[in-house]
Enzyme design. Sequence first.
Site, PDB file in Angstrom:
ATOM      1  N   GLU A   1     -11.268 -10.109  -0.798  1.00  0.00           N
ATOM      2  CA  GLU A   1     -11.485  -9.212  -1.162  1.00  0.00           C
ATOM      3  C   GLU A   1     -11.542  -9.401  -3.064  1.00  0.00           C
ATOM      4  O   GLU A   1     -12.307  -9.247  -3.186  1.00  0.00           O
ATOM      5  CB  GLU A   1      -9.905  -8.161  -1.380  1.00  0.00           C
TER       6      GLU A   1
ATOM      7  N   ASP B   1       0.695  -4.515   3.842  1.00  0.00           N
ATOM      8  CA  ASP B   1       2.025  -3.374   3.732  1.00  0.00           C
ATOM      9  C   ASP B   1       3.564  -4.329   3.782  1.00  0.00           C
ATOM     10  O   ASP B   1       3.935  -3.924   2.684  1.00  0.00           O
ATOM     11  CB  ASP B   1       2.293  -2.771   5.228  1.00  0.00           C
TER      12      ASP B   1
ATOM     13  N   ASN C   1      -5.972  -9.819  -0.705  1.00  0.00           N
ATOM     14  CA  ASN C   1      -6.518 -11.098  -0.330  1.00  0.00           C
ATOM     15  C   ASN C   1      -7.620 -11.520  -0.713  1.00  0.00           C
ATOM     16  O   ASN C   1      -8.031 -11.314  -1.366  1.00  0.00           O
ATOM     17  CB  ASN C   1      -6.506 -10.151   1.759  1.00  0.00           C
TER      18      ASN C   1
END
Length: 457
Positions: free
Chosen positions: A179, A245, A176
């Site tokens: 990150e 996920d 993301n």
Amino acid sequence: MLDRYWFGDTHRVSPEAPVPIVKIGQMDERPGGAGNVALNIAALGAKVTLLGIAGQDEAAQQLQNQLSAANVTHHILKIPAARTIAKLRIISRHQQLIRLDFEEPFPAFNTETFLELYEQHLSTTQLVILSDYGKGTLACAQALIKRAKKANIPVFVDPKGLDFSIYRDATAITPNYKEFESIVGTCHSEAEIIKKAQTFLTQESMDALLLTRGERGMTLIQKNNEETHLPAHARDVFDVTGAGDSVIATLGAAYAAGTTLTEAMALANLSASLVVAKLGAASVNTSELQAALHDTTHTTAGILSEEQLLLAVANARSKGQRIVFTNGCFDILHAGHVTYLQQAKQLGDFLIVAINSDPSVTQLKGPTRPVNCQEQRMTVLASLSAVDWVTFFNEETPERLLKLLQPDILVKGGDYQPHQVVGAEIVFAYGGDVRVLGLVKDLSTTSIIDRVIQHHE
């Protein structure tokens, strides 16, 4: 890890402390972490095998029961001295009140046994996903990647932590935005994001980076290729749990099934928009994805990128619907344009209007044009009921777009013969049709501008 959800009503505040009293009425348990990735893949109809570690306890058994029920083949190495990670969420009136984590660091485990088990499954595997939650299972990430690459199997990684070098040589990585910046540093512009992403891909010998950006959508950067950006689908965000996920599960399943990375990204973007509208670490099935894709390409009329337009056209074609295409500068929209576009729409099911970009208009019309910038022209066109999809092209002519989209009918307004229309030979070559529609007399952008100048003088 095991996700637990306790649901109940709240009617009063505790006399012991300023906290709500929740009367628990329902309890639910679901596989979390990499288990949720596996559930998402299974829900999309793909065969999936899950490898991981857990404790030797009741929570691990519950995990296995849930995975078996969802048709997920699983091999969980149980460590006697460890406790399976569990996260308990208390939910009342569709709101999460608190999350309680039951977690201790995992002791060292026998990675050789884990790697042997992994290698046994590689011969029947099309793609490997490393879903890293930083709990210890992927301490041997490099060994996993090397074995997959040796077998020519792509590896996708959902990363964690501040050292992405442990994923070196992976095929694609899906951080993301937070990150990503923690690894490459703060980015002050889109150009800087792309530049730093390309540098990262080169340094770590990866092919692609899919940057998930929340409400700003997704950006796919492929080594030495133009970036691709997709805006987020506008939906009510109920719970962002498990969105990452769903992204990597859909991306991996689609790519393993033979799509391009760009096509897989579009499906992952749509999947993420569906899962955030659900409670908890949920999954998206093929029926939901197909329905959402149908809605996106049929009801979401408006400004589309080329990638989005390709998906929309492909979906329409799969249902036997006809695509009409027209192009122009559309600098100052007038009644002649509106009448012409209404007539064009009547020739098929969907009307695409492709406009010349600002530099293209200037090249064609001179330094004083366009009067209205590209974004404004596209916004006005997209508001017309006759127009389904609006896009732009940078070249002088739409020939590249015509080759890419292959519309059923190319429409142009004016006093031409069909064979004189720019791009006609392309359309005729693949069996399409070209139509010429008459324009309303004495109405053109140039004549309107001339009258304004005369009036001003």
